[in-house]
Design a protein around this motif. Structure first.
Motif, PDB file in Angstrom:
ATOM      1  N   GLN A  90       0.808  -1.213   0.000  1.00 52.85           N
ATOM      2  CA  GLN A  90       0.000   0.000   0.000  1.00 52.85           C
ATOM      3  C   GLN A  90       0.847   1.271   0.000  1.00 52.85           C
ATOM      4  N   HIS A  91       2.082   1.170   0.484  1.00 51.58           N
ATOM      5  CA  HIS A  91       2.934   2.361   0.532  1.00 51.58           C
ATOM      6  C   HIS A  91       3.616   2.634  -0.801  1.00 51.58           C
ATOM      7  N   LEU A  92       3.474   1.705  -1.767  1.00 52.27           N
ATOM      8  CA  LEU A  92       4.149   1.859  -3.056  1.00 52.27           C
ATOM      9  C   LEU A  92       3.207   2.442  -4.096  1.00 52.27           C
ATOM     10  N   PRO A  93       3.678   3.363  -4.940  1.00 47.36           N
ATOM     11  CA  PRO A  93       2.855   3.839  -6.058  1.00 47.36           C
ATOM     12  C   PRO A  93       2.697   2.732  -7.097  1.00 47.36           C
ATOM     13  N   LEU A  94       1.620   2.801  -7.857  1.00 49.69           N
ATOM     14  CA  LEU A  94       1.371   1.771  -8.876  1.00 49.69           C
ATOM     15  C   LEU A  94       2.505   1.695  -9.892  1.00 49.69           C
ATOM     16  N   PRO A  98       5.098  -2.971 -12.131  1.00 46.19           N
ATOM     17  CA  PRO A  98       6.256  -3.587 -12.809  1.00 46.19           C
ATOM     18  C   PRO A  98       6.964  -4.620 -11.931  1.00 46.19           C
ATOM     19  N   SER A  99       6.998  -4.387 -10.631  1.00 44.91           N
ATOM     20  CA  SER A  99       7.642  -5.344  -9.726  1.00 44.91           C
ATOM     21  C   SER A  99       6.865  -6.653  -9.679  1.00 44.91           C
ATOM     22  N   LEU A 100       5.543  -6.562  -9.691  1.00 43.03           N
ATOM     23  CA  LEU A 100       4.715  -7.763  -9.627  1.00 43.03           C
ATOM     24  C   LEU A 100       4.789  -8.579 -10.905  1.00 43.03           C
ATOM     25  N   PHE A 101       5.245  -7.977 -11.993  1.00 41.16           N
ATOM     26  CA  PHE A 101       5.470  -8.751 -13.217  1.00 41.16           C
ATOM     27  C   PHE A 101       6.480  -9.865 -12.957  1.00 41.16           C
ATOM     28  N   LEU A 102       7.411  -9.617 -12.034  1.00 45.58           N
ATOM     29  CA  LEU A 102       8.458 -10.585 -11.729  1.00 45.58           C
ATOM     30  C   LEU A 102       8.054 -11.554 -10.619  1.00 45.58           C
ATOM     31  N   MET A 103       6.838 -11.448 -10.129  1.00 44.40           N
ATOM     32  CA  MET A 103       6.419 -12.311  -9.027  1.00 44.40           C
ATOM     33  C   MET A 103       6.218 -13.743  -9.502  1.00 44.40           C
ATOM     34  N   GLY A 146       7.095   3.592  11.155  1.00 47.44           N
ATOM     35  CA  GLY A 146       7.036   4.400   9.947  1.00 47.44           C
ATOM     36  C   GLY A 146       7.781   3.812   8.768  1.00 47.44           C
ATOM     37  N   VAL A 147       8.571   2.772   8.992  1.00 46.09           N
ATOM     38  CA  VAL A 147       9.306   2.132   7.901  1.00 46.09           C
ATOM     39  C   VAL A 147       8.514   0.924   7.428  1.00 46.09           C
ATOM     40  N   PRO A 148       8.187   0.837   6.130  1.00 45.89           N
ATOM     41  CA  PRO A 148       7.370  -0.267   5.648  1.00 45.89           C
ATOM     42  C   PRO A 148       8.047  -1.618   5.871  1.00 45.89           C
ATOM     43  N   ALA A 149       7.226  -2.632   6.197  1.00 46.41           N
ATOM     44  CA  ALA A 149       7.768  -3.969   6.440  1.00 46.41           C
ATOM     45  C   ALA A 149       8.232  -4.611   5.142  1.00 46.41           C
ATOM     46  N   PHE A 150       7.513  -4.354   4.042  1.00 44.76           N
ATOM     47  CA  PHE A 150       7.863  -4.970   2.766  1.00 44.76           C
ATOM     48  C   PHE A 150       8.999  -4.196   2.110  1.00 44.76           C
ATOM     49  N   SER A 151      10.074  -4.894   1.813  1.00 41.77           N
ATOM     50  CA  SER A 151      11.243  -4.272   1.191  1.00 41.77           C
ATOM     51  C   SER A 151      11.207  -4.523  -0.312  1.00 41.77           C
ATOM     52  N   LEU A 152      10.971  -3.473  -1.083  1.00 41.63           N
ATOM     53  CA  LEU A 152      10.942  -3.619  -2.538  1.00 41.63           C
ATOM     54  C   LEU A 152      12.311  -4.028  -3.069  1.00 41.63           C
TER      55      LEU A 152
END
Length: 245
Positions: A107-111, A116-121, A141-147
Motif C-alpha cells: 500500500q505504501h508503493l505507487p502503482l 512492474p515489480s509484480l510482473f516478476l512475481m 514508519g518504515v514499511p515492512a515490505f522491502s521492494l
C-alpha cells in the motif's frame, strides 16, 4: 519551493542497493533448485522443436513454470493457441490469491513501482518477499515490505529461469529426458523449504492442507489443469472459514 535533499536521496539509494544485494544473496540456495527444473523445461521444449530463443522469450514474458510446462505438453504443430492460452490462465490463477496476500504490504508503493515489480512475481519470490515482510522488526514508519529485497530475489530468479531454460533447449537433444536424472524433484524440494520458512503453526496450516487435498483429488479425477484452480478456491474458502472461527 520544495527541493529534494541530495543527502536523503543518496541514503535511500544506498539502502535500496543494500536490500537488493540482500535479496540476491538470500535467493542463492533457491537457485540451486531452479536451475535443474529450468533445464528440464528447456529439454522438453526442444523435443517440440522450439528453439532456445523461443524458449527464452516464453519464459521471460510469462515467468510461470507450471503454466509453461502445461503449454509445452499441449504444444502441437500448428499450436492450439486458444487452448494453450486458456490453460495458462487457469494454471496462473493461483497468482490471484498470492497477489491478495501481498496487497496489504504494497500500500505504501505507487502503482508505477508496484505493478512492474509484480510482473516478476513467482511462487518463490512471493514466498520469500512475504516471509521477509512478516518476520522483520522495523522501526515505526518504515514499511515492512522491502521492494529492494523482493527485486533482488525476483530478478535473480527471472534471469536464471530464462538463461537455463534456453540452455536446456540447447543441450536437451544431447542428454535426452533430464527427468531420468531426478532433476524434476528439485522444484518440490524448494517448495518444501519455502513452506518451512512460512510455517506459523498447525492452525494456520489447515487451509494449506485443505487446498492440497482438494488439488490432489482434482488431479486424480479430472484431466487438465483444473486442480490448480480447485486448490486455489479451496484454500481461499478454508482461510475465510478459519478466520471466522
Amino acid at each position: 519551493m520544495n527541493k529534494s535533499n541530495p543527502t536523503l536521496a543518496a541514503s535511500r539509494n544506498g539502502e535500496f542497493e543494500r536490500e537488493l544485494s540482500r535479496g540476491a544473496k538470500a535467493v542463492l540456495p533457491v537457485l540451486l533448485g531452479f536451475i535443474p527444473f529450468a533445464l528440464v523445461l528447456g529439454a522438453q521444449a526442444s523435443q517440440k522443436d522450439l528453439s532456445a530463443y523461443a524458449v527464452a522469450l516464453m519464459t521471460g514474458l510469462n515467468f510461470g513454470g507450471g503454466s509453461e510446462f502445461a503449454a509445452i505438453e499441449l504444444w502441437s504443430s500448428p499450436p492450439q493457441v486458444l487452448v494453450i492460452v486458456a490453460m495458462t490462465l487457469l494454471v496462473n490463477s493461483r497468482h490471484l490469491l498470492m497477489g491478495a496476500a501481498l496487497a496489504p504490504y504494497l500500500q505504501h508503493l505507487p502503482l508505477s513501482k508496484a505493478l512492474p515489480s509484480l510482473f516478476l512475481m513467482c511462487d518463490e519470490s512471493w514466498a520469500m518477499g512475504l516471509a521477509d515482510a512478516r518476520r522483520k522488526d522495523r522501526p515505526s514508519g518504515v514499511p515492512a515490505f522491502s521492494l529492494g529485497y523482493f527485486l533482488g530475489v525476483a530478478l535473480c530468479l527471472w534471469l536464471t529461469w530464462m538463461l537455463f531454460t534456453a540452455l536446456g533447449a540447447i543441450i536437451g537433444p544431447v542428454l535426452g529426458d533430464l527427468r531420468a536424472y531426478g532433476f524434476d524433484m528439485a522444484f518440490a524440494a524448494v517448495f518444501l523449504v519455502l513452506l518451512r520458512g512460512m510455517w506459523r503453526g498447525v492452525h494456520a496450516a489447515l487451509p494449506w492442507l485443505f487446498s492440497l487435498v482438494t488439488a490432489a483429488l482434482f488431479y486424480r479425477l479430472i484431466p487438465g489443469g483444473w486442480y490448480v484452480l480447485a486448490g486455489t478456491v479451496a484454500g481461499l474458502i478454508a482461510a475465510y472459514l478459519w478466520a471466522k472461527s
